[in-house]
Motif scaffolding. Structure first.
Motif, PDB file in Angstrom:
ATOM      1  N   GLU A 279      -7.481   3.638  -0.823  1.00  0.00           N
ATOM      2  CA  GLU A 279      -6.629   3.229  -1.915  1.00  0.00           C
ATOM      3  C   GLU A 279      -7.013   1.888  -2.551  1.00  0.00           C
ATOM      4  O   GLU A 279      -7.390   0.962  -1.806  1.00  0.00           O
ATOM      5  CB  GLU A 279      -5.240   3.166  -1.590  1.00  0.00           C
ATOM      6  CG  GLU A 279      -4.176   2.731  -2.503  1.00  0.00           C
ATOM      7  CD  GLU A 279      -2.709   2.578  -1.788  1.00  0.00           C
ATOM      8  OE1 GLU A 279      -1.869   2.166  -2.456  1.00  0.00           O
ATOM      9  OE2 GLU A 279      -2.309   3.066  -0.952  1.00  0.00           O
TER      10      GLU A 279
ATOM     11  N   TRP B  21       0.970  -1.147  -0.127  1.00  0.00           N
ATOM     12  CA  TRP B  21      -0.163   0.049  -0.289  1.00  0.00           C
ATOM     13  C   TRP B  21       0.899   1.300   0.058  1.00  0.00           C
ATOM     14  O   TRP B  21       1.839   1.414   0.811  1.00  0.00           O
ATOM     15  CB  TRP B  21      -0.935   0.069   1.275  1.00  0.00           C
ATOM     16  CG  TRP B  21      -1.984  -1.117   1.055  1.00  0.00           C
ATOM     17  CD1 TRP B  21      -1.868  -2.182   1.768  1.00  0.00           C
ATOM     18  CD2 TRP B  21      -3.183  -1.451   0.482  1.00  0.00           C
ATOM     19  NE1 TRP B  21      -2.622  -3.276   1.441  1.00  0.00           N
ATOM     20  CE2 TRP B  21      -3.342  -2.482   0.943  1.00  0.00           C
ATOM     21  CE3 TRP B  21      -3.860  -0.431  -0.478  1.00  0.00           C
ATOM     22  CZ2 TRP B  21      -4.713  -3.070   0.327  1.00  0.00           C
ATOM     23  CZ3 TRP B  21      -4.818  -0.948  -1.088  1.00  0.00           C
ATOM     24  CH2 TRP B  21      -5.531  -2.193  -0.878  1.00  0.00           C
TER      25      TRP B  21
ATOM     26  N   ARG C 252      -5.674  -0.878  -5.120  1.00  0.00           N
ATOM     27  CA  ARG C 252      -4.353  -1.500  -5.635  1.00  0.00           C
ATOM     28  C   ARG C 252      -4.681  -2.808  -6.498  1.00  0.00           C
ATOM     29  O   ARG C 252      -5.185  -3.628  -6.100  1.00  0.00           O
ATOM     30  CB  ARG C 252      -3.724  -1.861  -4.340  1.00  0.00           C
ATOM     31  CG  ARG C 252      -2.214  -2.278  -4.627  1.00  0.00           C
ATOM     32  CD  ARG C 252      -1.771  -2.836  -3.395  1.00  0.00           C
ATOM     33  NE  ARG C 252      -2.213  -4.097  -2.902  1.00  0.00           N
ATOM     34  CZ  ARG C 252      -2.117  -4.815  -1.802  1.00  0.00           C
ATOM     35  NH1 ARG C 252      -1.162  -4.202  -0.776  1.00  0.00           N
ATOM     36  NH2 ARG C 252      -2.422  -6.046  -1.668  1.00  0.00           N
TER      37      ARG C 252
END
Length: 445
Positions: free
Chosen positions: A182, A135, A184
């Protein structure tokens, strides 16, 4: 007479012996003392083994062969890849990848001097970077509080654009305020994952699953999204998440691929109780810059525009342009109907679909939009051979989902304000600006 003048010149040069290597090094930048630190802070995150950069810049030996190319790309502000105009619109941005003019000049001078190493003892300590499958926001927030995975999908090695739109349980059992989010892609499929959008689905009063607020998005170059201070972006409890993952095969087959969303929550002691929270409701808006009926002629160019207004004040927290291969520039403006004035908020004149940045404004510098003002988004396209991203200038290009089609929209994070909150923010900025002016005046006396 000419002989005497030449002799005098010769004697003058003879009075100054050739500079030693140490003295020469002191007259220009070296890799060890200056350039290595610029490369480390701005380039190595992508230019390292296993990352998305096409070559590694982890040492002088790796950087030196590319020095002339680095000089050219840096001087033209093509690298680091952050496509945001330097002299138009708001310049106070978080996570700004742009080099300062001093850093650019240092690299240019270093290459012009022959790209010397300098004293190896002046090299900085190696810096550790997150791996591709880690991350990016973990360095600031630690590991996510909650993660959501898409259902597995077999990505073929070759083929045309593919879309995977599974619906999964969010796994969220209580409503919380998001601090950051986020998306990913997997390390194996990062080259073939064009983008990955997601939004919540919630139950309505009839017990039907309907679309809720947007959750997150991945596109190459995007770091993630951080919610501004004081705003509560809530996740709905007992919800589902619908994905829209766009794959474009890149020659590598990836079986059972999954994209993952990481969510960081505000601590409960931060005081984000709905009745007592700062009156902001942050959402991400999809602002289109055109209708879906445009066509770009072969070897032609096009400009499109889109508009959005609100019946209440809002704050714009971030702006992320999105187009495809023929897209070359975009701007965000605001029109104030009471005065007839138009203001440029942000502009990217050398935009490229190879990178997608969410330009997040610094705290206290986000655009404040009064009720009734109109946001104007303008997009420009180049379907000629002059566009290096253009795969075929002989084609007509219309709007669509494929990589070879075109899009014209922006993801815009909007904090909704009531009149009291809007006036409070205006007052804070006026006091700050007046204080800055007073400070400058005092320094000039």
């Amino acid at each position: 007479m000419m002989y005497q003048k030449a002799l005098k010149t010769l004697l003058v040069f003879a009075a100054f012996p050739a500079l030693s290597s140490a003295q020469e090094a002191a007259t220009h930048p070296t890799y060890a003392k200056e350039v290595s630190r610029i490369i480390q802070e701005n380039c190595q995150n992508c230019h390292q083994p296993g990352s998305i950069g096409p070559m590694s810049f982890m040492s002088y030996e790796e950087v030196r062969p590319w020095a002339p190319l680095i000089q050219m790309r840096v001087a033209n502000r093509e690298m680091p890849p952050y496509h945001y105009d330097n002299d138009v619109g708001i310049q106070h941005l978080q996570n700004d990848w742009r080099l300062s003019q001093e850093e650019i000049d240092t690299i240019v001078d270093w290459v012009n001097a022959g790209s010397p190493l300098g004293n190896p003892e002046e090299l900085p300590e190696p810096k550790m970077y997150p791996a591709v499958d880690e991350w990016r926001l973990a360095a600031e927030f630690g590991q996510p509080d909650h993660t959501i995975k898409s259902e597995a999908w077999d990505v073929p090695a070759n083929g045309q654009d593919l879309w995977w739109k599974p619906i999964v349980d969010s796994g969220i059992d209580e409503s919380r305020c998001i601090k950051a989010v986020e998306t990913r892609p997997s390390a194996a499929a990062i080259g073939s994952t064009h983008h990955a959008n997601s939004h919540f689905k919630v139950l309505n009063e009839k017990g039907e699953w309907v679309d809720g607020d947007r959750l997150s998005e991945f596109a190459i170059g995007k770091l993630g999204e951080k919610v501004p201070e004081g705003a509560c972006r809530k996740v709905p409890a007992n919800s589902k998440v619908e994905w829209e993952i766009h794959y474009f095969p890149d020659g590598n087959a990836v079986p059972n691929d999954q994209v993952t969303i990481g969510i960081w929550y505000h601590d409960e002691e931060d005081g984000f109780v709905e009745e007592e929270s700062y009156p902001q409701d942050l959402r991400a808006y999809f602002l289109s810059a055109s209708t879906d009926d445009y066509m770009i002629a072969p070897h032609g160019k096009l400009m499109t525009q889109g508009f959005r207004s609100f019946d209440h004040p809002v704050r714009i927290d971030s702006w992320q342009p999105h187009m495809h291969l023929r897209g070359v520039a975009m701007s965000l403006e605001v029109f104030y109907p009471e005065t007839g004035r138009t203001e440029v908020l942000s502009q990217a004149s050398n935009w490229t679909s190879a990178w997608n940045h969410s330009h997040t404004y610094e705290e206290g510098y986000q655009p404040l939009i009064p009720a009734g003002a109109t946001l104007i988004m303008t997009a420009w396209y180049d379907n000629t051979a002059d566009n290096p991203m253009n795969p075929d200038p002989d084609q007509w290009v219309g709007s669509g989902q494929r990589t070879t089609d075109e899009m014209s929209h922006a993801w815009i994070a909007v904090s909704h304000l009531d009149d009291e909150a809007y006036e409070a923010l205006l007052t804070e900025r006026k006091e700050r600006d007046n204080s800055s002016v007073a400070s400058l005046d005092g320094g000039a006396q």
